[in-house]
Write an enzyme that holds these catalytic residues in place. Structure first.
Site, PDB file in Angstrom:
ATOM      1  N   HIS A  83       1.975   1.990 -25.645  1.00  0.00           N
ATOM      2  CA  HIS A  83       1.011   2.720 -24.802  1.00  0.00           C
ATOM      3  C   HIS A  83       1.310   2.480 -23.323  1.00  0.00           C
ATOM      4  O   HIS A  83       0.801   1.505 -22.741  1.00  0.00           O
ATOM      5  CB  HIS A  83      -0.415   2.242 -25.116  1.00  0.00           C
ATOM      6  CG  HIS A  83      -0.919   2.741 -26.415  1.00  0.00           C
ATOM      7  ND1 HIS A  83      -1.545   3.958 -26.559  1.00  0.00           N
ATOM      8  CD2 HIS A  83      -0.861   2.201 -27.657  1.00  0.00           C
ATOM      9  CE1 HIS A  83      -1.865   4.153 -27.828  1.00  0.00           C
ATOM     10  NE2 HIS A  83      -1.453   3.099 -28.507  1.00  0.00           N
ATOM     11  N   LYS A  87     -14.387   9.909 -12.082  1.00  0.00           N
ATOM     12  CA  LYS A  87     -15.337   9.239 -11.185  1.00  0.00           C
ATOM     13  C   LYS A  87     -14.657   8.664  -9.937  1.00  0.00           C
ATOM     14  O   LYS A  87     -15.156   8.822  -8.824  1.00  0.00           O
ATOM     15  CB  LYS A  87     -16.008   8.106 -11.955  1.00  0.00           C
ATOM     16  CG  LYS A  87     -17.202   7.525 -11.267  1.00  0.00           C
ATOM     17  CD  LYS A  87     -18.384   8.383 -11.557  1.00  0.00           C
ATOM     18  CE  LYS A  87     -19.689   7.831 -11.058  1.00  0.00           C
ATOM     19  NZ  LYS A  87     -20.797   8.687 -11.512  1.00  0.00           N
ATOM     20  N   GLY A 143      -3.815   7.968 -31.792  1.00  0.00           N
ATOM     21  CA  GLY A 143      -4.920   8.319 -32.676  1.00  0.00           C
ATOM     22  C   GLY A 143      -4.955   7.347 -33.825  1.00  0.00           C
ATOM     23  O   GLY A 143      -3.982   6.633 -34.057  1.00  0.00           O
ATOM     24  N   GLU A 186       0.078   3.881 -20.884  1.00  0.00           N
ATOM     25  CA  GLU A 186      -1.084   4.168 -20.044  1.00  0.00           C
ATOM     26  C   GLU A 186      -1.982   2.968 -19.814  1.00  0.00           C
ATOM     27  O   GLU A 186      -2.796   2.969 -18.894  1.00  0.00           O
ATOM     28  CB  GLU A 186      -1.899   5.330 -20.644  1.00  0.00           C
ATOM     29  CG  GLU A 186      -2.662   5.032 -21.938  1.00  0.00           C
ATOM     30  CD  GLU A 186      -1.819   5.140 -23.208  1.00  0.00           C
ATOM     31  OE1 GLU A 186      -0.579   5.056 -23.112  1.00  0.00           O
ATOM     32  OE2 GLU A 186      -2.402   5.297 -24.291  1.00  0.00           O
ATOM     33  N   CYS A 216       2.449   6.732 -29.265  1.00  0.00           N
ATOM     34  CA  CYS A 216       1.920   6.086 -30.467  1.00  0.00           C
ATOM     35  C   CYS A 216       1.769   7.082 -31.616  1.00  0.00           C
ATOM     36  O   CYS A 216       2.764   7.586 -32.109  1.00  0.00           O
ATOM     37  CB  CYS A 216       0.617   5.351 -30.136  1.00  0.00           C
ATOM     38  SG  CYS A 216       0.167   4.190 -31.433  1.00  0.00           S
ATOM     39  N   TYR A 217       0.536   7.419 -32.023  1.00  0.00           N
ATOM     40  CA  TYR A 217       0.387   8.423 -33.085  1.00  0.00           C
ATOM     41  C   TYR A 217       1.103   9.714 -32.674  1.00  0.00           C
ATOM     42  O   TYR A 217       1.728  10.382 -33.505  1.00  0.00           O
ATOM     43  CB  TYR A 217      -1.103   8.713 -33.314  1.00  0.00           C
ATOM     44  CG  TYR A 217      -1.363   9.772 -34.363  1.00  0.00           C
ATOM     45  CD1 TYR A 217      -1.347   9.457 -35.709  1.00  0.00           C
ATOM     46  CD2 TYR A 217      -1.607  11.094 -33.995  1.00  0.00           C
ATOM     47  CE1 TYR A 217      -1.567  10.429 -36.675  1.00  0.00           C
ATOM     48  CE2 TYR A 217      -1.836  12.074 -34.953  1.00  0.00           C
ATOM     49  CZ  TYR A 217      -1.814  11.738 -36.294  1.00  0.00           C
ATOM     50  OH  TYR A 217      -2.034  12.703 -37.246  1.00  0.00           O
ATOM     51  N   SER A 276     -29.831  13.545  -6.648  1.00  0.00           N
ATOM     52  CA  SER A 276     -30.464  12.333  -7.189  1.00  0.00           C
ATOM     53  C   SER A 276     -30.205  11.130  -6.305  1.00  0.00           C
ATOM     54  O   SER A 276     -30.845  10.097  -6.449  1.00  0.00           O
ATOM     55  CB  SER A 276     -29.906  12.045  -8.578  1.00  0.00           C
ATOM     56  OG  SER A 276     -28.556  11.616  -8.471  1.00  0.00           O
ATOM     57  N   GLY A 277     -29.219  11.255  -5.401  1.00  0.00           N
ATOM     58  CA  GLY A 277     -28.835  10.101  -4.602  1.00  0.00           C
ATOM     59  C   GLY A 277     -27.695   9.340  -5.249  1.00  0.00           C
ATOM     60  O   GLY A 277     -27.137   8.428  -4.665  1.00  0.00           O
ATOM     61  N   GLY A 278     -27.342   9.717  -6.487  1.00  0.00           N
ATOM     62  CA  GLY A 278     -26.176   9.117  -7.151  1.00  0.00           C
ATOM     63  C   GLY A 278     -24.896   9.683  -6.530  1.00  0.00           C
ATOM     64  O   GLY A 278     -24.946  10.624  -5.740  1.00  0.00           O
ATOM     65  N   VAL A 279     -23.776   9.092  -6.913  1.00  0.00           N
ATOM     66  CA  VAL A 279     -22.507   9.480  -6.301  1.00  0.00           C
ATOM     67  C   VAL A 279     -22.190  10.964  -6.546  1.00  0.00           C
ATOM     68  O   VAL A 279     -21.838  11.695  -5.614  1.00  0.00           O
ATOM     69  CB  VAL A 279     -21.329   8.663  -6.900  1.00  0.00           C
ATOM     70  CG1 VAL A 279     -20.054   8.908  -6.140  1.00  0.00           C
ATOM     71  CG2 VAL A 279     -21.664   7.194  -6.938  1.00  0.00           C
ATOM     72  N   ASP A 280     -22.325  11.391  -7.804  1.00  0.00           N
ATOM     73  CA  ASP A 280     -21.855  12.737  -8.136  1.00  0.00           C
ATOM     74  C   ASP A 280     -22.662  13.818  -7.424  1.00  0.00           C
ATOM     75  O   ASP A 280     -22.095  14.722  -6.802  1.00  0.00           O
ATOM     76  CB  ASP A 280     -21.911  12.969  -9.656  1.00  0.00           C
ATOM     77  CG  ASP A 280     -21.124  11.914 -10.405  1.00  0.00           C
ATOM     78  OD1 ASP A 280     -20.240  11.298  -9.785  1.00  0.00           O
ATOM     79  OD2 ASP A 280     -21.397  11.701 -11.597  1.00  0.00           O
ATOM     80  N   SER A 281     -23.986  13.715  -7.502  1.00  0.00           N
ATOM     81  CA  SER A 281     -24.762  14.790  -6.875  1.00  0.00           C
ATOM     82  C   SER A 281     -24.635  14.712  -5.354  1.00  0.00           C
ATOM     83  O   SER A 281     -24.644  15.745  -4.676  1.00  0.00           O
ATOM     84  CB  SER A 281     -26.222  14.775  -7.329  1.00  0.00           C
ATOM     85  OG  SER A 281     -26.913  13.669  -6.829  1.00  0.00           O
ATOM     86  N   SER A 282     -24.461  13.511  -4.796  1.00  0.00           N
ATOM     87  CA  SER A 282     -24.306  13.405  -3.341  1.00  0.00           C
ATOM     88  C   SER A 282     -23.005  14.069  -2.884  1.00  0.00           C
ATOM     89  O   SER A 282     -22.987  14.831  -1.915  1.00  0.00           O
ATOM     90  CB  SER A 282     -24.271  11.938  -2.897  1.00  0.00           C
ATOM     91  OG  SER A 282     -25.466  11.307  -3.244  1.00  0.00           O
TER      92      SER A 282
END
Ligand code: XMP
Length: 527
Positions: free
Chosen positions: A183, A383, A55, A185, A82-83, A237-243
């Site tokens: 860090h 994602k 942070g 990560e 870190c923080y 919508s044809g996007g990844v998520d809704s598909s």
């Protein structure tokens, strides 16, 4: 909670989602919650471990985010980063001060102790020089701090230091407390993932039960139980998520699911037909598919409108109207599916940032449709996990790896007024650009790229004739999170080829420019 789970407690660090991703790479589910989450709630959830994020603040500033010491006494291992490391030291009564030397970037870490958290890093074989002699036990990690832990709290031992930082890592295994000033990560920390592994698998004892196969099985079973004989509606919508959401639902409840796909006339070239091929009657899924060809309706509403926010508003609003009308025809449904993913769900530890653009996501319609409950089958996934699920469900690669496409579509890639002719120009130019970039292999190296139609007309010459036509702007960016981005260094030859094809093949375009602006100060889209 059905999975073993790690809590990432967010103190406003930039990398909080990345920490959760790194934990999940160890096949352990992780969720991010704000530091304002009450201790009682944390206790109830039964986490196997807790990670305090970094942070921007100083722990000795009374206004900085903190937590009650009880969190260190739950008997659950805690890792401070870190923080988060400084906060742990501070809560345990150790001095945290402004460091005489700040450390930024890749830093050599000298490991003093391989017993606990650092068991897998800087092992002698890693630090052997070309002659085969052992080097000091060191590794390279990413540092970004101006404060430091001046001395470890009672009961802690130092496990790593740097030339300028006496406590780069410390631990008190009896209390289950671990801290690193660096860090682990971020990608630049060479052996960072080994530290995450050591914490979640060895120290917290997680077995690694977060797998995409079992995610699909569990979700399908849960959806089936929830939906029973009910009817489900999904805005596709044809996007990844809704598909992916639609296919998961179809796997669970088949024809009880109806997908409505609104073609607003602002899609990429042939995109509407591609979506129909996959999800329509000739496609491979068991569901009811309705395509609404509402192109003209959107063009009419947008006629004469130039202001970007007004365009966004009209497209979002009209989308809801069209969807609502379709939903009414179907009648009451029991459930509405949304493709919400995990980053949409997380609220940052330090609150929401300024709204630069009013984002519109096809799918967010609950107020307008007659339904009882929302189903968000992807709300736990990042994602790339959604993509893994998509591949496992057999969705075609070109849909799964589709680059991000904004809800208002080409509407915000046509600067100024939208007309059907302009839509065609930008569609054709964009299709050429995408084709050539894909052929060159650069599509795998950049995160988003597209053509936009500027509002600029300029003079050109073609076959001895004067032209007075539009300019296309090409954009390509690399980015980790779409919050910041850099213009991609595409090869000159590639840009020349695309330019030549666009001016030759796309009517009313006589000039092509390449956008070199980063974000900030630009945004990725043009409006
Ligand atoms: P900007 O243009 O704000 O875009 O730098 C960042 C990312 O968000 C996408 N974007 C949107 N996505 N609805 C969406 O679903 C929207 O209204 C929207 N506007 C921008 C953009 O494509 C980029 O990936």
């Amino acid at each position: 909670m059905t999975h073993e789970s790690i809590l990432v407690l967010d103190f406003g660090g930039q990398y909080n989602q990345l920490i959760a991703r790194r934990v999940r790479e160890q096949n352990v589910y992780a969720e991010v919650l704000s530091y304002t989450t009450p201790l009682s709630e944390i206790k109830e959830k039964g986490y196997k471990g807790i990670i305090f994020t970094g942070g921007p603040n100083s722990v000795y500033d009374p206004a900085s985010p903190s937590y009650e010491t009880g969190i260190l006494e739950l008997g659950i291992p805690v890792l401070g980063i870190c923080y988060g490391a400084q906060l742990m030291a501070h809560l345990c009564g150790a001095p945290v001060k402004t460091a005489p030397v700040s450390e930024y970037g890749k830093t050599e870490i000298l490991v003093d102790d391989h017993e606990g958290l650092l068991q897998y890093v800087a092992l002698p074989e890693y630090g052997r020089d070309v002659t085969g002699c052992d080097l000091p036990e060191h590794t390279v990690m990413w540092m970004s701090h101006t404060d430091y832990i001046a001395a470890p709290p009672e009961g802690f031992r130092i496990t790593a230091h740097t030339a300028d930082c006496p406590v780069a890592a410390m631990e008190n295994p009896d209390a289950g407390l671990y801290a690193v000033q660096f860090h682990p990560e971020v990608m630049h920390s060479k052996e960072g993932s080994k530290i995450i592994r050591s914490f979640v698998r060895d120290i917290c004892g997680c077995t690694g039960d977060w797998q995409m196969d079992s995610f699909i099985e569990t979700t399908v079973a849960q959806v089936r139980e929830k939906v029973g004989n009910g009817r489900v509606l999904c805005a596709l919508s044809g996007g990844v998520d809704s598909s992916v959401a639609a296919v998961l639902l179809s796997k669970a409840v088949g024809k009880q699911l109806t997908c409505v796909f609104v073609d607003h006339g602002l899609l990429r070239k042939n995109e509407g037909d591609e979506v129909e091929q996959v999800f329509g009657p000739d496609g491979s899924y068991d569901l009811n598919f309705i395509r609404v060809n509402a192109q003209q309706r959107f063009y009419d509403k947008l006629a004469g409108v130039e202001e970007p926010e007004q365009k966004r508003h009209i497209i979002g609003e009209e989308f809801i109207r069209v969807f609502e009308e379709e939903a009414k025809k179907i009648g009451a449904v029991d459930f509405l599916v949304q493709g919400t993913i995990y980053p949409d769900v997380i609220e940052s530890g330090l609150g929401k940032a300024d709204v630069i653009k009013s984002h519109h996501n096809v799918g967010g319609l609950p107020d307008y449709v007659d339904f009882k409950e929302i189903i968000e089958p992807l709300r736990l996934l990042f994602k790339d996990e959604v993509r893994q699920v998509g591949l496992k469900l057999g969705i075609p690669d070109y849909l799964v790896f589709r680059q991000p496409f904004p809800g208002p579509g080409l509407g915000i890639r046509i600067i100024g007024e939208i007309t059907p002719e302009k839509v065609k120009m930008v569609q054709d130019a964009d299709a050429i650009y995408r084709e050539e970039v894909a052929k060159s292999g650069y599509d795998k190296r950049i995160n988003q790229y597209f053509a936009a139609l500027t509002n600029m007309r300029s003079v050109g010459v073609m076959g001895d004739h004067r032209t007075y036509d539009y300019a296309i702007a090409l954009r390509a960016v690399t980015t980790d999170d779409f919050m910041t981005a850099e213009s991609a260094k595409l090869p000159w030859d590639l840009l020349e080829k695309v330019t030549s094809r666009i001016v030759n093949e796309v009517e009313h375009v006589n000039r092509v420019v390449y956008d070199l602006t980063g974000k900030p100060p630009g945004t990725i889209e043009f409006e």
